[in-house]
Scaffold this active site. Structure first.
Site, PDB file in Angstrom:
ATOM      1  N   ASP A 145      -5.516  -7.146  -0.638  1.00 26.41           N
ATOM      2  CA  ASP A 145      -4.461  -7.075   0.376  1.00 26.41           C
ATOM      3  C   ASP A 145      -4.459  -8.427   1.072  1.00 26.41           C
ATOM      4  OD1 ASP A 145      -2.888  -6.731   2.617  1.00 26.41           O
ATOM      5  OD2 ASP A 145      -4.118  -5.164   3.539  1.00 26.41           O
ATOM      6  N   LYS A 190       1.556 -16.155   5.634  1.00 26.80           N
ATOM      7  CA  LYS A 190       2.304 -15.210   4.810  1.00 26.80           C
ATOM      8  C   LYS A 190       3.788 -15.241   5.184  1.00 26.80           C
ATOM      9  CE  LYS A 190       2.061 -10.341   3.433  1.00 26.80           C
ATOM     10  NZ  LYS A 190       1.187  -9.156   3.501  1.00 26.80           N
ATOM     11  N   GLU A 239       3.068  -3.147  -0.947  1.00 28.05           N
ATOM     12  CA  GLU A 239       2.087  -2.606   0.005  1.00 28.05           C
ATOM     13  C   GLU A 239       2.249  -1.102   0.243  1.00 28.05           C
ATOM     14  OE1 GLU A 239       2.377  -5.285   3.344  1.00 28.05           O
ATOM     15  OE2 GLU A 239       1.617  -6.938   2.135  1.00 28.05           O
ATOM     16  N   ASP A 280       3.956   1.148   8.634  1.00 26.27           N
ATOM     17  CA  ASP A 280       2.938   0.085   8.646  1.00 26.27           C
ATOM     18  C   ASP A 280       3.150  -0.851   9.837  1.00 26.27           C
ATOM     19  OD1 ASP A 280       1.352  -2.155   8.225  1.00 26.27           O
ATOM     20  OD2 ASP A 280       1.856  -2.368   6.103  1.00 26.27           O
TER      21      ASP A 280
HETATM   22 MG    MG Z   1      -1.001  -5.140   6.272  1.00 28.00          MG
END
Ligand code: MG
Ligand code: ADP
Length: 567
Positions: free
Chosen positions: A6, A68, A165, A188
């Site tokens: 991840d 990211k 994800e 999330d």
């Molecule tokens: Mg995350």
């Protein structure tokens, strides 16, 4: 061996399947979450993780964070993103960071993080790990996915798959067990981003029906708002936010910080996620009641406020059975395990068709090898005695997906003897192993004497499709009742332990406990007894937490006495 990774905006994690079990590997600091921060040291050299975060004030402009957000984007689009360094355009106008006048692509920065994780993986496994599954947000476009893949390759991985994800999270929560055309929502809330995805299971594969969110909303915003409210630094605010948890109040440096204040400040920020949730449902053409599950991902969803909010939006309690900040890595690891199993020439049939476990306290099923684990595999757990002076323990081997032992199939049993010991002192290790022929070996060892008992079961893997389907169907049909019974049983076990302990503490401390506290404790334990009798699981859990809190000072007094007595 393939690793699951991840690569998060604020934290990254990596795992591998070992003995049929996904495990997340520790970094050099001993933690599993590595801050996604890369420090380009003034004196040369690169440092990743916690030490990089700690260097921010000493070497500002040299610690790249949240890159990211820059992956696969143009510098012009990414203007205004906070990345810890100067933001700059690469040779083709790509977004990147500039340190000492040198432009560094987000792929290269991410590769440093991945290289660090690779080192952790290899230290853990004791051999090279050069293949990986890496996760990306569901909304990542082609350029962003390719950039992530390149980062993996720069770090020396062959990237076997880029996995979304929410799909990884769904795997971690074991949602494929829902079967059919189950629909799930994955909420999330991470450090700097919010994503909501609606997935549909189809032929054992999750498909993203809709995804929505806000790339500029996350736990960091809560920290900033709390810092302003309380007049502290965001780092202190973050620490207080975490330590509040279920509690009503925490004290730091002699100052009290209440959950009520936190919720008042954070409420409106969390509320902003509502529209995105509704939007994603509408895009998927679903109503909340069409969902079969809602799962939580991201560290910020540990907050009770967020859990309550999600339950309100979707009209159902979210599944909180996994660590929200580890779920994505866990799912990536499971996917990696499936892939490596396939590479190892293991056919799809060579998995455990149903979970295997043993019965534990209160008649609960304790899974040791989950369903769909690739065989051969091995896994174990340590058990202890529930009552004092118990001299043996019965190991009942079970197969099935139901929460209560009695609803699963009994495959065999054996007794393990050990010297009588006070409650919780005996240690019996139970190990399950399934060999390539599908034979289940159960080994129980009394760790005090090293005595082993072994049981061999031949029928654990070869089951008819009908039998497996019936078990899965039953588990699904009874999922809510079963879960309710498990929650109640677990709470009851805790109550059975706490109530006599609380009574004994009051008795032992006598007049040392002030009248108000005594009355409060008695009233609460009365309520616990009532809700125990009424079998109200949710209330019981809540009351036990309260009782735990109010009896904390009593426990402290007892400890003090014990120390005083000794001194
Ligand atoms: Mg995350
Ligand atoms: P990402 O996927 O964006 O890298 P994470 O899932 O690691 O992010 O989530 C990080 C966020 O979770 C941070 O804002 C952190 O403060 C928050 N967080 C972690 N643990 C807790 C907790 N116990 N209570 C509240 N917030 C938490």
């Amino acid at each position: 061996m393939i690793a699951g990774i991840d690569l998060g905006t604020t934290h990254s994690l990596a795992g591998v399947v070992e003995d049929g079990f996904p495990v997340l590997v520790p970094n050099a600091d001993g933690g599993r979450l590595t801050p996604s921060a890369v420090w380009y040291r003034g004196g040369g050299g690169v440092v990743v993780g916690r030490a990089a975060i700690e260097a921010v004030s000493a070497e500002p402009g040299r610690v790249a964070v949240s890159v990211k957000r820059l992956m696969g984007r143009r510098a012009a689009e990414a203007r205004g993103e906070r990345c810890g360094c100067v933001l700059g355009a690469g040779p083709k106008g790509e977004a990147g960071v500039v340190v000492d006048g040198r432009w560094i692509s987000p792929e290269e920065v991410s590769a440093e993080i991945l290289r660090s994780l690779k080192g952790d993986l290899e230290r853990f496994c004791g051999k090279p790990v050069d293949r990986a599954v890496i996760t990306v947000p569901a909304y990542f476009n082609d350029a962003q996915r390719s950039a992530t893949k390149r980062a993996g390759e720069l770090a020396g991985f062959s990237v076997e798959r880029i996995l979304s994800e929410p799909t990884a999270a769904a795997l971690a929560y074991g949602l494929e067990r829902l079967g059919g055309k189950a629909k799930v929502a994955v909420y999330d809330l991470g450090g700097g981003t919010f994503d909501i995805s609606v997935l549909e299971l189809s032929g054992g594969i999750f498909e993203v029906l809709a995804t929505n969110g806000d790339t500029r909303l996350g736990g960091d915003d809560l920290d900033a708002a709390l810092a302003a409210e309380w007049g502290v630094s965001p780092r202190a605010a973050e620490r207080i936010k975490r330590s509040l948890g279920d509690g009503e109040m925490v004290v730091e440096d002699g100052r009290e910080f209440s959950r009520a204040d936190l919720e008042r400040v954070c409420g409106p920020i969390i509320e902003k996620t509502r529209a995105h949730c509704l939007r994603s449902l509408a895009d998927a053409g679903l109503k909340p009641e069409d969902l079969n599950a809602v799962v939580l991902v991201g560290g910020a969803t540990r907050m009770p406020l967020v859990r309550k909010f999600v339950a309100g939006v979707f009209g159902r309690e979210p599944d909180t059975s996994q660590h929200p900040d580890e779920a994505v890595a866990l799912g990536a690891t499971i996917q990696a395990g499936v892939l490596s199993g396939a590479v190892g020439n293991v056919t799809l049939l060579d998995v455990t068709p149903l979970s295997l476990g043993i019965e534990t306290f209160g008649g609960l099923m304790n899974v040791i090898i989950p369903r769909n684990t690739t065989i051969p595999c091995k896994a174990g757990e340590m058990f202890t005695n529930a009552v004092s002076n118990q001299a043996s323990m019965r190991i009942t081997v079970l197969q099935g997906e139901r929460e209560m032992a009695r609803d699963n199939w009994k495959l065999g049993e054996m007794d393990v003897d050990f010297p009588p010991a006070p409650k919780g002192q005996a240690r019996v290790g139970v190990q399950f192993s399934i060999d390539a022929n599908g034979i289940l070996g159960v080994l129980a060892r009394d760790t005090a004497t090293g005595t082993d008992r072994v049981l061999e079961i031949r029928s654990a893997v070869e089951l008819s499709d009908e039998a497996v389907e019936k078990m899965l169907g039953d588990a699904l049909d009874h999922a809510f009742d079963d879960m309710g019974e498990r929650v109640f049983t677990e709470a009851k076990l805790k109550a059975d332990e706490m109530l006599p302990a609380v009574d004994a503490a009051l008795e032992a401390l006598g007049g040392a406990v002030d009248a108000a506290t005594r009355e409060q404790v008695l009233e609460l334990s009365g309520k616990v007894r009532e809700s125990l009798a009424a079998k109200n699981a949710a209330e019981l859990k809540k009351l036990l937490a309260e009782l735990d809190k109010v009896t904390e000072p009593l426990a402290a007094m007892l400890v003090e006495r014990a120390m005083g007595g000794r001194g």
